[in-house]
Design an enzyme around this catalytic site. Structure first.
Site, PDB file in Angstrom:
ATOM      1  N   ALA A   1      15.996   6.742  -7.191  1.00 21.54           N
ATOM      2  CA  ALA A   1      17.336   6.539  -6.647  1.00 21.54           C
ATOM      3  C   ALA A   1      17.155   6.031  -5.230  1.00 21.54           C
ATOM      4  O   ALA A   1      16.593   6.724  -4.380  1.00 21.54           O
ATOM      5  CB  ALA A   1      18.104   7.847  -6.650  1.00 21.54           C
ATOM      6  N   LYS A   2      17.614   4.783  -4.990  1.00 19.97           N
ATOM      7  CA  LYS A   2      17.334   4.182  -3.683  1.00 19.97           C
ATOM      8  C   LYS A   2      18.061   4.913  -2.559  1.00 19.97           C
ATOM      9  O   LYS A   2      17.696   4.806  -1.408  1.00 19.97           O
ATOM     10  CB  LYS A   2      17.700   2.709  -3.701  1.00 19.97           C
ATOM     11  CG  LYS A   2      16.839   1.990  -4.718  1.00 19.97           C
ATOM     12  CD  LYS A   2      16.772   0.508  -4.501  1.00 19.97           C
ATOM     13  CE  LYS A   2      15.868  -0.096  -5.575  1.00 19.97           C
ATOM     14  NZ  LYS A   2      16.350  -1.328  -6.099  1.00 19.97           N
ATOM     15  N   ARG A   3      19.087   5.662  -2.944  1.00 19.28           N
ATOM     16  CA  ARG A   3      19.831   6.365  -1.898  1.00 19.28           C
ATOM     17  C   ARG A   3      19.151   7.652  -1.453  1.00 19.28           C
ATOM     18  O   ARG A   3      19.503   8.223  -0.441  1.00 19.28           O
ATOM     19  CB  ARG A   3      21.228   6.691  -2.399  1.00 19.28           C
ATOM     20  CG  ARG A   3      22.181   5.669  -1.884  1.00 19.28           C
ATOM     21  CD  ARG A   3      23.445   5.711  -2.617  1.00 19.28           C
ATOM     22  NE  ARG A   3      23.599   4.355  -3.114  1.00 19.28           N
ATOM     23  CZ  ARG A   3      24.703   3.683  -3.072  1.00 19.28           C
ATOM     24  NH1 ARG A   3      25.769   4.223  -2.620  1.00 19.28           N
ATOM     25  NH2 ARG A   3      24.766   2.454  -3.489  1.00 19.28           N
ATOM     26  N   ASN A   4      18.215   8.129  -2.258  1.00 21.99           N
ATOM     27  CA  ASN A   4      17.525   9.355  -1.888  1.00 21.99           C
ATOM     28  C   ASN A   4      16.565   9.033  -0.741  1.00 21.99           C
ATOM     29  O   ASN A   4      15.656   8.219  -0.896  1.00 21.99           O
ATOM     30  CB  ASN A   4      16.751   9.859  -3.121  1.00 21.99           C
ATOM     31  CG  ASN A   4      15.941  11.099  -2.817  1.00 21.99           C
ATOM     32  OD1 ASN A   4      15.780  11.484  -1.662  1.00 21.99           O
ATOM     33  ND2 ASN A   4      15.420  11.710  -3.865  1.00 21.99           N
TER      34      ASN A   4
END
Ligand code: GLU
Length: 308
Positions: free
Chosen positions: A245-248
């Site tokens: 997840a790139k937002r993590n």
């Protein structure tokens, strides 16, 4: 001479998956005394994020990587930014046009969907060739896309990690788009033109692009360009085995850096996962160049560590 490259799309921050392929490509070039190239793949203008290209270069530098050619340092095949290379892509299209291998297509998605078939569930739709034999000078219903005419050859190649691969483009892909109706050049065209122009000998990247390789080999050959070797690395996955997840923040290099993880800790763990080092102890990229044994490339997806 061995020439490898890292070709990120500046659509967000550098994440562990990007660092994984960048490190593998860098080590292969450095161990061979070759060249390492960084190329920004920003042809998809609408998806490009302001400032992302600079941030990716900063993160690569922070990890201890360097490059012989790239957007900031230039080089003999400049520019190293795809949005500034349209002339090269247009020239490749002209070559195909002259060979009668390029045609305009004004089909809508719905028209294609009605007649097309996907060979297997989840596969890409095979373009059914609706515009293949139409008069290219007819009035168009919309600004046309440009498709390359594929043939019934079977494309064979041997991936350095995945072994022998075959694909028949006419039945598995169909004539594919090289320039979209909105004027954007397709990744498949830009990557081939640039890898050839920059003398790339080994393409090292994630295996999500394995399925694009036959199309690219077809283009290299049709444009009479030298075909590089391909290494498709298994992807990096999160702790649960899913896509990163790139937002993590713990998936991105800047996020890890902000939480106090050192560059050497990241490089050491990635190198061990990549089979470039015998243990996961902290190391600098240059330490990895000293390692004498051949890389023992991973077969399985690499799960991010629980603790850094
Ligand atoms: N720009 C592509 C990406 O970031 C990689 C292209 C390639 O390595 O061939 O997914």
């Amino acid at each position: 001479m061995v020439v490898t490259r890292f070709a990120p799309s500046p659509t967000g921050e550098l994440h562990l998956g990007g660092a994984w392929t960048a490190l593998a490509s860098w080590v292969v070039a450095r161990r061979a005394g070759g060249r390492f190239v960084v190329r920004m793949e920003d042809i998809d203008g609408p998806r490009t994020v302001n400032g992302a290209a600079e941030q990716i270069l900063d993160d690569l530098r922070w990890l201890g990587l360097d490059w012989d050619e790239g957007p900031d340092v230039g080089g003999p095949y400049a520019p190293y930014v795809q949005s500034a290379r349209s002339g090269f892509y247009e020239r490749a299209l002209d070559v195909l046009r002259e060979k009668q291998q390029l045609y305009p297509c004004d089909c809508s998605r719905a028209e294609i969907g009605r007649t097309a078939s996907a060979p297997h569930e989840g596969d890409e739709v095979v373009y059914p060739g609706l515009c293949r034999d139409r008069d290219p000078n007819r009035p168009m219903k919309r600004p046309p896309a440009w498709r390359v005419r594929v043939d019934d050859r079977v494309v064979h190649f041997v991936d350095e990690l995945r072994g022998p691969q075959t694909e028949r483009l006419d039945s598995q892909v169909g004539d594919f788009v090289l320039k979209r109706g909105d004027g954007l050049f397709a990744y498949q065209l830009a990557v081939v033109v640039d890898d050839a122009a920059m003398g790339i000998t080994h393409v090292i990247r994630g295996d999500d692009l394995l399925a694009s390789t036959a199309r690219q080999i077809f283009l290299f050959e049709t444009l009479s360009l030298r075909v590089p070797r391909f290494h498709h690395l298994p992807l990096v996955v999160d702790l649960g085995g899913g896509r990163l997840a790139k937002r993590n923040p713990m998936s991105t290099i800047s996020g890890l850096r902000e939480s106090g993880v050192s560059a050497h800790a990241i490089v050491g763990k990635l190198a061990f996962g990549l089979g470039l080092a015998g243990s996961d102890k902290s190391s600098s990229p240059t330490d990895l160049v000293e390692e004498v044994r051949a890389p023992c490339w991973p077969r399985e997806r690499w799960r991010v560590p629980e603790r850094w």
